[in-house]
Design a protein around this motif. Structure first.
Motif: not given
Length: 407
Positions: A84-106
């Protein structure tokens, strides 16, 4: 209408775009799927790289694990964007870490379920609101967390917590429905919850009670036999005493008051026309045993108890399906070759008990040896051992251990 994305983690992992499953592209990336699940289950919290590596790469010996993680994240984002276009942005890079951010329609089923638990535990809610939340919970909780997928140690604690909360919620919902005498709905709820935990005795008994309350005693009896089968085949144990006692409630509920002597006599004659020995549930066997013991006490006579064990119940390599088939075959041999006055029950997966009221030592052993020959005639190539013990019951000593014969 906006496209909806639904991520399922209960029972199995799946991604749905509207109503179409769309996670086929992830099938070849087990590590990518595990990373996605791990980040989602951390609920948007930032997870340090070392924790991700320690959890998902615990058994790997990569020369550059940090680089392997970056590569995995990059590939996973590409696959998600293809889903799904833009779904890759759900994996967010932090400094030395990662987190999941759901899309508005998810939506994510785990998040919705945990929110429902919070709602149900909040004070001041109305029964109408609670019923709606319970209905949503039963719809969303299709199985334990990632149950149908390869088990992940890091998901077990979260899965156990969710399971316990779910069962507590189901019990509370059943009690609410019982207070309103809504037994049809109780049966529906119990059947749905038993799809999640098929070994829960309380749910089985609540279901059977609801079936009796709605005049479906034959369905209650079918359910009881199903529980007996589950306990014998998969757990290798007898059902609980409460469950065994429930059998008598089912039988009692199936009787109607009829004071017509002829109709009662006809019913008794119909049951007496069955040929061969009597096979019954263990709870009924105990009642017959106690009745026979009273007769022995009154008449001063003796009755014999025989125990047959097929196979070795302590063998970890025993094939439960094969053993179940052999025991069923033995029960049929016993039923057709013993007398109508003899009583048989299935005590455990490998053990059968018999009451032989009109034999002595000699004839009792002859009977068991004949059954043993018939057993090996039916299973000539079987390596299953057939062992038995025969001993008397008397009015003075309920079970005379010194007189037991073992073969």
């Amino acid at each position: 209408m906006d496209t909806s994305i639904r991520i399922q983690l209960m029972n199995t992992f799946a991604i749905y775009i509207d109503t179409q499953e769309a996670n086929q592209l992830l099938a070849k990336s087990r590590k990518g799927v595990a990373l996605m699940q791990y980040l989602i289950l951390n609920g948007g919290q930032s997870v340090p790289n070392y924790r991700i590596l320690g959890t998902l790469w615990a058994d790997d010996h990569s020369a550059n694990p940090e680089n392997a993680l970056k590569t995995l994240v990059s590939r996973l984002r590409i696959i998600l964007n293809q889903i799904y276009p833009g779904m890759g942005a759900c994996i967010v890079a932090d400094r030395g870490a990662y987190h999941w951010k759901s899309l508005p329609n998810m939506t994510v089923d785990v998040y919705e379920i945990e929110e429902l638990f919070d709602h149900l535990g909040a004070p001041g809610t109305t029964p109408f609101q609670q019923r709606a939340w319970y209905a949503d919970l039963l719809r969303l909780y299709t199985g334990d967390l990632l149950y149908a997928n390869e088990q992940c140690d890091w998901a077990l604690a979260r899965g156990t917590l969710l399971h316990n909360k779910y069962m507590s919620a189901v019990y509370a919902y059943v009690e609410m429905l019982k207070a309103d005498e809504n037994y049809e709905e109780v049966a529906t709820v119990c059947r749905s919850a038993l799809d999640v935990d098929q070994f829960d005795d309380r749910l089985h008994m609540e279901l059977m009670t609801a079936l009796i309350k709605t005049n479906r005693t034959s369905d209650a009896l079918i359910q009881y036999k199903h529980v007996m089968h589950l306990n014998y085949r998969y757990l290798g144990i007898q059902p609980s005493d409460d469950m065994q006692e429930f059998y008598k409630q089912i039988v009692h509920a199936g009787k109607t008051l009829d004071f017509n002597l002829d109709s009662i006599r006809r019913e008794l004659m119909e049951s007496g026309e069955q040929r061969g020995a009597f096979i019954c549930e263990y709870a009924v066997f105990k009642e017959i045993y106690n009745l026979q013991m009273r007769n022995l006490e009154r008449l001063g006579s003796t009755m014999f108890l025989a125990i047959i064990m097929v196979g070795n119940p302590n063998d970890p390599n025993v094939n439960s399906i094969k053993q179940n088939n052999v025991v069923n075959g033995l029960l049929e041999i016993l039923r057709t070759n013993l007398r109508k006055g003899d009583t048989i029950t299935h005590v455990s997966p490998a053990i059968i008990a018999l009451l032989l009221p009109t034999v002595n030592y000699a004839t009792g052993n002859l009977v068991m040896e004949r059954i043993k020959r018939l057993f090996y005639r039916k299973y000539p190539n079987s390596t299953v051992a057939f062992n038995y013990r025969v001993g008397p019951l008397s009015s003075e000593e309920k079970y005379c251990k010194e007189n037991v014969k073992e073969y």
